[in-house]
Design an enzyme around this catalytic site. Sequence first.
Site, PDB file in Angstrom:
ATOM      1  N   ASP A 130       0.827  -1.203   0.000  1.00 28.33           N
ATOM      2  CA  ASP A 130       0.000   0.000   0.000  1.00 28.33           C
ATOM      3  C   ASP A 130       0.871   1.267   0.000  1.00 28.33           C
ATOM      4  OD1 ASP A 130      -2.056   1.789   0.376  1.00 28.33           O
ATOM      5  OD2 ASP A 130      -2.898   0.785   2.128  1.00 28.33           O
ATOM      6  N   GLY A 142      -5.261   3.395  -7.792  1.00 30.16           N
ATOM      7  CA  GLY A 142      -5.524   3.579  -9.213  1.00 30.16           C
ATOM      8  C   GLY A 142      -4.815   4.775  -9.814  1.00 30.16           C
ATOM      9  N   ASP A 191     -10.591   4.099  -1.165  1.00 31.66           N
ATOM     10  CA  ASP A 191     -11.180   3.069  -0.302  1.00 31.66           C
ATOM     11  C   ASP A 191     -12.698   2.986  -0.437  1.00 31.66           C
ATOM     12  OD1 ASP A 191      -8.585   3.007   0.506  1.00 31.66           O
ATOM     13  OD2 ASP A 191      -9.023   3.128   2.646  1.00 31.66           O
TER      14      ASP A 191
HETATM   15  C1  GLA Z   1      -5.416   2.241   2.863  1.00 32.35           C
HETATM   16  C2  GLA Z   1      -5.957   1.124   1.976  1.00 32.35           C
HETATM   17  C3  GLA Z   1      -6.993   0.345   2.754  1.00 32.35           C
HETATM   18  C4  GLA Z   1      -6.363  -0.231   4.023  1.00 32.35           C
HETATM   19  C5  GLA Z   1      -5.757   0.896   4.850  1.00 32.35           C
HETATM   20  C6  GLA Z   1      -4.949   0.371   6.016  1.00 32.35           C
HETATM   21  O1  GLA Z   1      -6.386   3.191   3.159  1.00 32.35           O
HETATM   22  O2  GLA Z   1      -6.492   1.645   0.804  1.00 32.35           O
HETATM   23  O3  GLA Z   1      -7.502  -0.714   1.960  1.00 32.35           O
HETATM   24  O4  GLA Z   1      -5.378  -1.167   3.664  1.00 32.35           O
HETATM   25  O5  GLA Z   1      -4.897   1.704   4.062  1.00 32.35           O
HETATM   26  O6  GLA Z   1      -4.324   1.374   6.745  1.00 32.35           O
END
Ligand code: GLA
Length: 495
Positions: free
Chosen positions: A259, A298, A319
């Site tokens: 991430d 994305g 998200d």
């Molecule tokens: C980001 C990701 C989420 C999750 C959080 C965890 O926001 O997009 O899917 O993994 O981090 O902190």
Amino acid sequence: MLICIMASAACWGADLTGNWAAADTRSDGTTLKTYFDLKQEGASITGHIRVSQFYYAIRESTGGPDGFTLTAGMMDGRTDRVVKYEGKLVGDELHVGTRRRPDAPLTELVAHRVPAGEGAYPKRVPPAALHKVPYNGLAKTPPMGWNSWNKFASRVDDAVVRGVADAVASNGMKEAGYLYINIDDTWEGERDGKGNIQTNKKFPDMKALSDYVHGKGLKIGIYSSPGPNTCAGYEGSFGHEEQDARTYAAWGIDYLKYDWCSARNLYTDEEMQAVYQRMGDALRAAGRPIVYSLCQYGRADVWKWGPEVSGNLWRTTGDIRDSWDSMTKIGFNQNDLAPWAAPGHWNDPDMLEVGNGGMSEIEYQTHMSLWSILAAPLLAGNDLRSVSSSILAILTNREVIAIDQDAGGKQGKRVWKSGDQEIWIRDLAGGDKAVGVFNRGASAAGVTVEWTDLQVKMPARGRDLWAHKDVSFTGPQYTADVAAHGVVMWRIAQR
Ligand code: GLA
């Protein structure tokens, strides 16, 4: 004349210049540190504030040691993230606080002087030249399983993961194809003296947990960031990529969600491919088959280069939330990305919210149907230890799952739209078509499908995938009654 009031900073001529740190211990044993690296010159205070993944530059200040305010900011993608602190010097402590909202009470921190440079944001490692990381041979169909984030966020722990693995292994989900039990953010502890990542108190023994999950015939996933910190402010993999990949392999990890988070403070969007390539190489070198899930919301047209870094899936959006609005904004917006999905490489419109309570069961059927037409990963995001039979029936609808898992790997597309009604079609291996008739409107609607316009050959045998009934279509039209926010989904034979 200077009037000196005892205990006032003015009495010692003290100023705020210096590096200050405040530590907040979380219940999992890790500490969240806030650093104030300040320079006071007369009435001006400049410098930086770092709260793990957030690195703010001070833009405005008022006052001095006896009482000051700081306004600091950073660009978070396209969002300007601004924080305000107020505080004062009390003896050799910096008492400083923020408010969640302007009218909320002050959350106070006590910071102490620390050596210059401590907590400074790490210097970037220049990204390597691009090359192709070979495909790892995994995820020939979209990954299926569970992920902890949507329901548990920072409350995930060893017991939750074991409980969910028990549930998946015994409630029919495993047989329906749900295999990966994925731990998202907040498992991380500090690094040891050799730089090895450790778990925090919530996960006493990751290898034992992984053995447990494998013992159930399932696979286990983990989460990290290419930046120094994860999105929840835990330790990221920056500068430890190869070492972390080896640790994951030694623990028996089968899936990594990687991430972007704080990598934004060091790298531009144009450099994302090179940054993700590094972990792609590291996973390959670690020698264990590990599904590689890219999570960078994305940006930078990731679908064009995801396969080049050996990515098996890549998030295409920010998200998801457990609401009709969020789910449909994401799901119905994926049409243009269809050409980029293929076996081994999937667009990921984020994890399922089915069963989390913010949508009706009809809306969750729409969620499941749309994700399957999109050839999206199916990662349940609810508490499977206490799932109702009706939610389980949605998640384990084998006929809908067969659409998602179709070996052809072609993502479906919108073929018709009128007001709130949309028809999406996915071409399946062997020539069948999956057809979703969606009603995004707030009242039930009869939707007339004109087969010739949609290039569906008639007459044809069909199957209603939610009613679990055969349908025979004689053409040239068919009117489907679709519930408000609902879907009618068919598999239609074309031979
Ligand atoms: C980001 C990701 C989420 C999750 C959080 C965890 O926001 O997009 O899917 O993994 O981090 O902190």
